[in-house]
Design a protein around this motif. Structure first.
Motif, PDB file in Angstrom:
ATOM      1  N   UNK A 143     -14.743 -29.789   6.733  1.00 19.91           N
ATOM      2  CA  UNK A 143     -15.952 -29.304   6.076  1.00 19.91           C
ATOM      3  C   UNK A 143     -16.240 -30.099   4.807  1.00 19.91           C
ATOM      4  N   UNK A 144     -15.192 -30.337   4.001  1.00 15.35           N
ATOM      5  CA  UNK A 144     -15.377 -31.118   2.773  1.00 15.35           C
ATOM      6  C   UNK A 144     -15.835 -32.534   3.100  1.00 15.35           C
ATOM      7  N   UNK A 145     -15.235 -33.128   4.133  1.00 18.76           N
ATOM      8  CA  UNK A 145     -15.617 -34.483   4.515  1.00 18.76           C
ATOM      9  C   UNK A 145     -17.071 -34.566   4.928  1.00 18.76           C
ATOM     10  N   UNK A 146     -17.540 -33.574   5.693  1.00 17.69           N
ATOM     11  CA  UNK A 146     -18.945 -33.561   6.108  1.00 17.69           C
ATOM     12  C   UNK A 146     -19.867 -33.403   4.908  1.00 17.69           C
ATOM     13  N   UNK A 147     -19.530 -32.477   4.001  1.00 22.97           N
ATOM     14  CA  UNK A 147     -20.367 -32.232   2.830  1.00 22.97           C
ATOM     15  C   UNK A 147     -20.464 -33.479   1.954  1.00 22.97           C
TER      16      UNK A 147
END
Length: 714
Positions: free
Chosen positions: A85-89
């Motif tokens: 999720x952090x990588x996508x954001x």
């Protein structure tokens, strides 16, 4: 896996729970502020993440924290979900920040993931979940449909597919949309896995059939729009029976309800129906990958290497029948039954007389496997012993780990060996056995097991008082043809690798090298400043001093050094949200070697280093003819007080070794080992340098210049 609900992200009262947070913002800078949090809840009953509203006091900024508790964070799958999720954001922030499209997605504020309770911060959501709307007006339907298709087009352009689209994470503020559910993002082309609830997840996604397709999200978007138009969910496997009764849906989304992705329209096609020309305008506004322009320099370097004839190390020419090169004194030796020893229960060498045992007996075979031979080839060299299997199984392959202290060489090598013992070589037709059972058991006991249990390994030190390097582990590798070769690994401390005395003489006989790049030393990226501060490091624009010392010590028979090499950007977990590392580190472990895919990774890593670190850090690639480039993380995260909070999660640690084994013919690859290492010449290379019109090819300038070092320009 379920889709997620964001109805609990809004309109929650703040409590008096006040604390201080220190986190990394999207620019990579550290930020410390007091924060007040509201009550906490599950974002979804079947997902581990917890969510709570907050107020960051330094800027009076409302936010949402998505976090894992200490207990939840011990599960690798839960951490991987938050990491994804952090990588996508962060990926979307890099791609869209400053554009009008950024508002379509959650705004990331910061993250702190390498800690006992990892978390991610977003700015407060904009709007309310569509699940709170019973029926939407026709005007709003068309605007929401346009924004939703616009979001899908943007994600498609980044190779991402949102698998969790539902009315719960499509937020609407009356004028525009904001798409949440970033934890459910998948990369195009990856195997499908179950995620979401029907009817919003596509039929193929529900069945885990095939690979992720951008049109999976088109199905989900169509189902959300159907519910907003009709006030009820649609069918789970095909078009709604009453579709023709709803003009907006029938005109634009009829094909989106097809059971198979191949039969659905793309988001770009649907967007152009809703807003003609919008899909083309997206392509013009989203910036391209900044490291991609270095691909031409990479291809030019490979072209020069293909022009240089391969050479054979000089020390192999003098080997007689049954002889191998002693990895320590570098003299030719062979099995001598009068110079064998075994260790007693006090770990002292005792002479072994093989004649006491029946020839060919299982007992003698077992004893010989654990025996060593005293090497007397050089009487002036300090006493040293070689395992008998190292002398009796063909030409050995020696591999040296190269890099300054604290670059993670030992952790990387340890996880390589651990992956091998776990069967990591089996998909490639290779089998392994320890050269010396006692030595291997000690390696596993002292290094593999502690690291796997989350303990940081002690500093490497392998040059003893006698002043010469010893290999720390050795294995017998059997290839698909049944041929056996010993493979021995040297792992010296960084301070030993920058010496120029006899301790480095072993390099003259090394067959392969793994150059480990420490990103904290090489890459002046802001988000690495915190790691540099912790470790007391500074960026070195002149490259790794150990690389230079080793390369200068290696024998050279032609324009290039002909030792096989792999360059590895280690500690890649520090870069797991940085392109192109984010793409490669997320790849599943290889089960076959694809030369084109290996070159693609090499090209990307070359671009990363050339763009951010400079040419000095690429000196091994420039100086060595056969060299591939990789990313790897031995631990999957950073240590905290001498331990890794969630244990270690090695990622892509075996790929560099697989490349070296392929270059030495232990793994069969399409085109052969030579083509694998330097590529095959494209048709253009067959054209004379000055073809029709006297046009000179771009790489011919400076072609005669040795190793190619220093000839490429920005």
């Amino acid at each position: 896996m379920t889709s997620t609900s964001h109805s609990n992200l809004v309109e929650q009262p703040y409590s008096a729970q006040r604390t201080t947070l220190a986190f990394t913002d999207p620019s990579g800078r550290r930020r410390t502020t007091a924060v007040t949090f509201g009550p906490e809840s599950r974002r979804d009953p079947l997902l581990p993440q917890r969510v709570r509203n907050g107020l960051l006091h330094d800027e009076e900024q409302r936010c949402v924290q998505v976090r894992l508790t200490t207990a939840e964070a011990t599960h690798p799958a839960a951490r991987a979900l938050l990491d994804a999720e952090a990588g996508t954001a962060l990926h979307l922030h890099r791609a869209l920040d400053g554009t009008d499209h950024a508002q379509l997605f959650p705004v990331v504020v910061g993250h702190e993931l390498d800690t006992a309770e990892p978390y991610l911060l977003y700015a407060a959501p904009r709007g309310l979940p569509a699940s709170r709307t019973h029926v939407m007006s026709a005007t709003d339907q068309r605007v929401l449909a346009r924004d939703l298709m616009l979001a899908l087009c943007l994600l498609d352009g980044q190779g991402m597919v949102p698998r969790g689209i539902s009315p719960a994470n499509v937020l609407w503020d009356g004028t525009s949309l904001q798409l949440w559910g970033l934890e459910a993002m998948a990369r195009t082309g990856r195997p499908r896995t179950p995620w979401g609830r029907p009817p919003y997840c596509s039929p193929e996604q529900r069945r885990s059939a095939g690979t992720v397709d951008p049109r999976d999200a088109v199905w989900s978007a169509a189902q959300v729009l159907y519910q907003l138009v009709t006030g009820r969910p649609g069918p789970t496997d095909g078009p709604p029976a009453d579709l023709a009764q709803h003009r907006v849906l029938a005109e634009t989304l009829r094909g989106a309800f097809a059971p198979l992705a191949a039969d659905r329209p793309t988001a770009a096609r649907l967007l152009d129906l809703l807003a003609p020309g919008a899909a083309r305008r997206i392509e013009l506004t989203v910036p391209a990958d900044e490291t991609g322009r270095h691909g031409e320099a990479f291809e030019q370097a490979l072209h020069l290497k293909r022009q240089a004839p391969p050479t054979e190390p000089s020390y192999t020419a003098g080997l007689g029948q049954g002889e191998v090169l002693c990895p320590y004194c570098l003299e030719n030796i062979q099995l001598d039954l009068t110079s064998l020893y075994v260790t007693d229960n006090r770990m002292q060498y005792q002479p072994l007389d093989p004649s006491r045992y029946k020839p060919g007996s299982p007992r003698l075979t077992d004893i010989m496997r654990g025996a060593v031979q005293r090497c007397t080839a050089d009487p002036d060299f300090p006493e040293h012993h070689i395992p008998v299997p190292y002398l009796t199984n063909g030409r050995p392959l020696t591999v040296a780990m190269v890099g300054q202290s604290s670059t993670g060489k030992s952790h990387l090598l340890t996880q390589m060996i651990a992956e091998i013992t776990d069967g990591g070589l089996e998909p490639f037709g290779l089998k392994w056995q320890s050269v010396n059972p006692e030595q291997h058991a000690r390696f596993v006991r002292e290094r593999v097991q502690p690291l796997r249990n989350g303990k940081v390994l002690d500093h490497t030190g392998t040059v003893g008082l006698d002043g010469f390097a010893r290999f720390v582990e050795s294995l017998l590798i059997t290839d698909v043809r049944g041929q056996v070769r010993p493979v021995a690994f040297f792992d010296l401390g960084g301070e030993d690798l920058v010496r120029t005395d006899a301790a480095l003489r072993f390099l003259l006989g090394v067959d392969a090298m793994v150059f480990v790049v420490d990103p904290a030393l090489a890459l002046p990226l802001p988000h690495l400043d915190h790691a540099r501060e912790r470790w007391g490091l500074e960026v070195n624009r002149d490259g790794d001093v150990a690389f230079g010392t080793v390369l200068d010590r290696l024998p050279k028979n032609g324009a290039y050094l002909d030792v096989a090499a792999a360059m590895v950007v280690g500690k890649a977990d520090l870069l797991r949200f940085q392109p192109p590392v984010d793409r490669w580190l997320d790849e599943a472990p290889a089960t076959r070697l694809d030369p084109e895919r290996m070159r693609e990774e090499s090209r990307d890593v070359y671009g990363l280093l050339r763009h951010h670190a400079g040419q000095a850090w690429l000196r091994p690639f420039d100086a060595i003819r056969r060299c591939t480039l990789h990313v790897a993380s031995a631990t999957g995260g950073q240590e905290d007080h001498g331990r890794y909070p969630a244990g270690t999660r090695p990622r892509r640690v075996l790929e560099p070794l697989l490349s070296l084994l392929a270059m030495h013919g232990l793994i069969d690859v399409p085109g052969g080992a030579e083509a694998f290492s330097v590529g095959t010449a494209p048709a253009l290379e067959a054209v004379p340098p000055r073809a029709a019109g006297g046009t000179e090819r771009p790489w011919d300038a400076g072609r005669a210049g040795g190793t190619g070092e220093g000839r490429r320009s920005e």
